[in-house]
Scaffold this motif. Structure first.
Motif, PDB file in Angstrom:
ATOM      1  N   ALA A  27      -3.181 -67.629   0.918  1.00 28.05           N
ATOM      2  CA  ALA A  27      -2.367 -68.244  -0.135  1.00 28.05           C
ATOM      3  C   ALA A  27      -2.951 -69.603  -0.518  1.00 28.05           C
ATOM      4  CB  ALA A  27      -0.933 -68.392   0.348  1.00 28.05           C
ATOM      5  N   ASP A  28      -2.821 -69.932  -1.808  1.00 33.36           N
ATOM      6  CA  ASP A  28      -3.261 -71.234  -2.308  1.00 33.36           C
ATOM      7  C   ASP A  28      -2.021 -71.869  -2.926  1.00 33.36           C
ATOM      8  OD1 ASP A  28      -4.315 -73.341  -3.739  1.00 33.36           O
ATOM      9  OD2 ASP A  28      -5.399 -72.094  -5.185  1.00 33.36           O
ATOM     10  N   GLY A  29      -1.286 -72.605  -2.113  1.00 34.43           N
ATOM     11  CA  GLY A  29      -0.006 -73.139  -2.578  1.00 34.43           C
ATOM     12  C   GLY A  29       0.945 -71.999  -2.895  1.00 34.43           C
ATOM     13  N   ARG A  30       1.454 -72.004  -4.125  1.00 34.77           N
ATOM     14  CA  ARG A  30       2.406 -70.943  -4.519  1.00 34.77           C
ATOM     15  C   ARG A  30       1.696 -69.688  -5.010  1.00 34.77           C
ATOM     16  NH1 ARG A  30       5.153 -72.303  -9.008  1.00 34.77           N
ATOM     17  NH2 ARG A  30       4.044 -74.225  -9.464  1.00 34.77           N
ATOM     18  N   LYS A  31       0.354 -69.756  -5.062  1.00 34.37           N
ATOM     19  CA  LYS A  31      -0.403 -68.623  -5.633  1.00 34.37           C
ATOM     20  C   LYS A  31      -1.028 -67.783  -4.525  1.00 34.37           C
ATOM     21  CE  LYS A  31      -3.346 -70.981  -8.091  1.00 34.37           C
ATOM     22  NZ  LYS A  31      -4.390 -71.271  -9.095  1.00 34.37           N
ATOM     23  N   ARG A  32      -1.072 -66.485  -4.791  1.00 35.29           N
ATOM     24  CA  ARG A  32      -1.782 -65.610  -3.857  1.00 35.29           C
ATOM     25  C   ARG A  32      -2.478 -64.497  -4.640  1.00 35.29           C
ATOM     26  NH1 ARG A  32      -1.107 -64.674   1.888  1.00 35.29           N
ATOM     27  NH2 ARG A  32       0.955 -65.603   1.929  1.00 35.29           N
ATOM     28  N   GLU A  33      -3.760 -64.336  -4.339  1.00 34.98           N
ATOM     29  CA  GLU A  33      -4.500 -63.239  -4.966  1.00 34.98           C
ATOM     30  C   GLU A  33      -4.428 -62.021  -4.077  1.00 34.98           C
ATOM     31  OE1 GLU A  33      -8.392 -64.372  -6.352  1.00 34.98           O
ATOM     32  OE2 GLU A  33      -7.557 -66.207  -7.220  1.00 34.98           O
ATOM     33  N   LEU A  34      -4.046 -60.921  -4.677  1.00 30.67           N
ATOM     34  CA  LEU A  34      -3.882 -59.671  -3.945  1.00 30.67           C
ATOM     35  C   LEU A  34      -4.776 -58.604  -4.575  1.00 30.67           C
ATOM     36  CD1 LEU A  34       0.042 -59.644  -3.820  1.00 30.67           C
ATOM     37  CD2 LEU A  34      -1.505 -60.520  -2.089  1.00 30.67           C
ATOM     38  N   HIS A  35      -5.200 -57.672  -3.766  1.00 26.11           N
ATOM     39  CA  HIS A  35      -6.138 -56.657  -4.246  1.00 26.11           C
ATOM     40  C   HIS A  35      -5.734 -55.281  -3.735  1.00 26.11           C
ATOM     41  CE1 HIS A  35      -8.672 -60.155  -5.019  1.00 26.11           C
ATOM     42  NE2 HIS A  35      -8.326 -60.542  -3.803  1.00 26.11           N
ATOM     43  N   ALA A  36      -6.118 -54.276  -4.500  1.00 27.32           N
ATOM     44  CA  ALA A  36      -5.880 -52.907  -4.035  1.00 27.32           C
ATOM     45  C   ALA A  36      -6.964 -51.993  -4.582  1.00 27.32           C
ATOM     46  CB  ALA A  36      -4.500 -52.423  -4.498  1.00 27.32           C
ATOM     47  N   THR A  37      -7.227 -50.944  -3.843  1.00 27.17           N
ATOM     48  CA  THR A  37      -8.119 -49.894  -4.347  1.00 27.17           C
ATOM     49  C   THR A  37      -7.456 -48.548  -4.119  1.00 27.17           C
ATOM     50  OG1 THR A  37      -9.236 -49.621  -2.220  1.00 27.17           O
ATOM     51  CG2 THR A  37     -10.263 -51.128  -3.773  1.00 27.17           C
ATOM     52  N   LEU A  38      -7.786 -47.654  -5.017  1.00 24.86           N
ATOM     53  CA  LEU A  38      -7.437 -46.239  -4.825  1.00 24.86           C
ATOM     54  C   LEU A  38      -8.767 -45.543  -4.658  1.00 24.86           C
ATOM     55  CD1 LEU A  38      -4.886 -45.251  -7.609  1.00 24.86           C
ATOM     56  CD2 LEU A  38      -4.474 -45.429  -5.151  1.00 24.86           C
ATOM     57  N   GLU A  39      -8.877 -44.708  -3.661  1.00 27.08           N
ATOM     58  CA  GLU A  39     -10.168 -44.042  -3.513  1.00 27.08           C
ATOM     59  C   GLU A  39     -10.038 -42.608  -3.046  1.00 27.08           C
ATOM     60  OE1 GLU A  39     -12.238 -45.476   0.369  1.00 27.08           O
ATOM     61  OE2 GLU A  39     -11.334 -47.223  -0.601  1.00 27.08           O
ATOM     62  N   ASP A  40     -11.102 -41.882  -3.341  1.00 30.68           N
ATOM     63  CA  ASP A  40     -11.154 -40.474  -2.997  1.00 30.68           C
ATOM     64  C   ASP A  40     -12.519 -40.222  -2.372  1.00 30.68           C
ATOM     65  OD1 ASP A  40     -10.162 -37.950  -2.886  1.00 30.68           O
ATOM     66  OD2 ASP A  40     -10.784 -37.390  -4.918  1.00 30.68           O
ATOM     67  N   ASP A  41     -12.543 -39.767  -1.155  1.00 34.97           N
ATOM     68  CA  ASP A  41     -13.808 -39.497  -0.463  1.00 34.97           C
ATOM     69  C   ASP A  41     -14.777 -40.677  -0.527  1.00 34.97           C
ATOM     70  OD1 ASP A  41     -13.728 -37.133   0.842  1.00 34.97           O
ATOM     71  OD2 ASP A  41     -14.354 -35.917  -0.897  1.00 34.97           O
ATOM     72  N   GLY A  42     -14.237 -41.872  -0.358  1.00 32.99           N
ATOM     73  CA  GLY A  42     -15.086 -43.060  -0.336  1.00 32.99           C
ATOM     74  C   GLY A  42     -15.485 -43.570  -1.713  1.00 32.99           C
ATOM     75  N   THR A  43     -15.066 -42.876  -2.788  1.00 33.46           N
ATOM     76  CA  THR A  43     -15.394 -43.335  -4.146  1.00 33.46           C
ATOM     77  C   THR A  43     -14.199 -44.092  -4.711  1.00 33.46           C
ATOM     78  OG1 THR A  43     -16.709 -41.364  -4.473  1.00 33.46           O
ATOM     79  CG2 THR A  43     -16.064 -42.556  -6.466  1.00 33.46           C
TER      80      THR A  43
END
Ligand SMILES: CCCCCCCC/C=C\CCCCCCCC(=O)SCCNC(=O)CCNC(=O)[C@H](O)C(C)(C)COP(=O)(O)OP(=O)(O)OC[C@H]1O[C@@H](n2cnc3c(N)ncnc32)[C@H](O)[C@@H]1OP(=O)(O)O
Length: 198
Positions: free
Chosen positions: A163-179
Motif C-alpha cells: 500500500a502507498d498511503g490510501r492507494k493500493r495497486e492490485l493485479h489479477a490474471t486469468l490463465e489457461d494452461d499457463g497462457t
C-alpha cells in the motif's frame, strides 16, 4: 461455517444460497431459449410472481457482506461469475472462476464486461482481505489477450503491491494452461471521506 459479520447469503447450502443458485440457472436458461411464445408468456408470469414474493418479504442491506475465507463466493449477487478461492496466503489469492452461459459475449467467449465485473469483484475482495479500510475501485485496466471460455473453470491469481498511503495497486490474471488470457491492473483507493457502511 458462519463468519463474523457475514450474511446467510454467503453460506453454501443455505436456502438463500440455493435461491441464488436457482436464479443463476434461470439467467443461463433464459439466454437464447427456444421456448414457444405462449409458454414464454406463462413463465414470465410465474417469474414475476416469484419476484413479487421476494420483494414483499423485504430485503436486508447486507448483500455486500461476504464470506472472507476460502470457498465459493455466493452472496445472492447473481450478476458476477461464481469464483472459488482455493488458496490465500495473505498476499496472493488463487482459485478458479467459471463464466456461465449468462456471461456469454461473442460466440463461445465470455463477455468482456463480465470479465471486468469479475476482476473488480475479486480485486475488491482482495483489497478487503488486506486492509480494514474500505477502498474503492479508482481505476481498472483490463487487457484481453485471448478468449476466455464459457462453461469451463479458468485459473486465476490475484495479488497486491504494498500500500502507498490510501492507494493500493492490485493485479489479477486469468490463465489457461499457463497462457495468460486476461491481465488486470487495478488501483483501489480508500476514500478521504469514508462512506458509512461502504
Ligand atoms: C460490511 C462488512 C463486509 C466485510 C466482508 C467483505 C468481503 C468483501 C469481499 C468481496 C467484496 C467484493 C466487492 C466488490 C468490490 C467492488 C468495488 C467497487 O466496485 S467500488 C465502486 C466503484 N468505484 C467507485 O465508486 C469509486 C468512485 N470514486 C471515488 O469514490 C473517489 O474518486 C476515490 C475514493 C477513488 C478517490 O477519491 P478521494 O477523494 O478519496 O481520493 P483523492 O484524494 O482524490 O486521491 C487519492 C490518491 O489516489 C489517486 N487517484 C484517485 N483516483 C484515481 C484514478 N482514477 N486514477 C489514478 N489515480 C487516482 C490520486 O491521484 C491520489 O494520489 P496521490 O495521493 O496524490 O498520490
Amino acid at each position: 461455517m458462519t463468519h463474523p459479520g457475514s450474511s446467510p447469503l454467503d453460506e453454501r447450502g443455505t436456502p438463500r444460497a440455493e435461491l441464488a443458485q436457482a436464479t443463476r440457472a434461470l439467467q443461463d436458461e433464459v439466454r437464447g431459449t427456444r421456448i414457444d411464445g405462449r409458454r414464454a408468456r406463462e413463465l414470465a408470469g410465474i417469474v414475476a410472481e416469484v419476484a413479487r414474493e421476494l420483494r414483499d418479504s423485504g430485503a436486508d442491506d447486507e448483500v455486500g457482506r461476504l464470506h472472507m475465507g476460502p470457498g465459493p463466493v455466493n452472496r445472492g449477487q447473481t450478476l458476477s461469475p461464481v469464483y472459488n478461492v482455493d488458496t490465500w496466503d495473505g498476499r496472493r489469492m488463487q482459485g478458479t472462476v467459471t463464466f456461465a452461459r449468462f456471461h456469454h459475449g461473442s460466440v463461445g467467449t465470455a463477455h468482456g464486461g463480465a470479465i471486468g465485473l469479475w476482476a473488480d469483484d475479486v480485486l475488491g475482495r482482495l483489497s478487503r482481505e488486506l486492509s480494514e479500510g474500505r477502498a474503492r475501485t479508482a481505476c481498472l485496466h483490463v487487457q484481453y489477450r485471448a478468449s476466455v471460455p464459457v462453461g469451463a473453470p479458468v485459473w486465476f491469481t490475484a495479488w497486491a503491491d504494498d500500500a502507498d498511503g490510501r492507494k493500493r495497486e492490485l493485479h489479477a490474471t486469468l490463465e489457461d494452461d499457463g497462457t495468460a488470457l486476461v491481465t488486470v491492473d487495478g488501483l483501489f483507493v480508500e476514500p478521504r471521506i469514508p462512506l458509512n457502511g461502504h
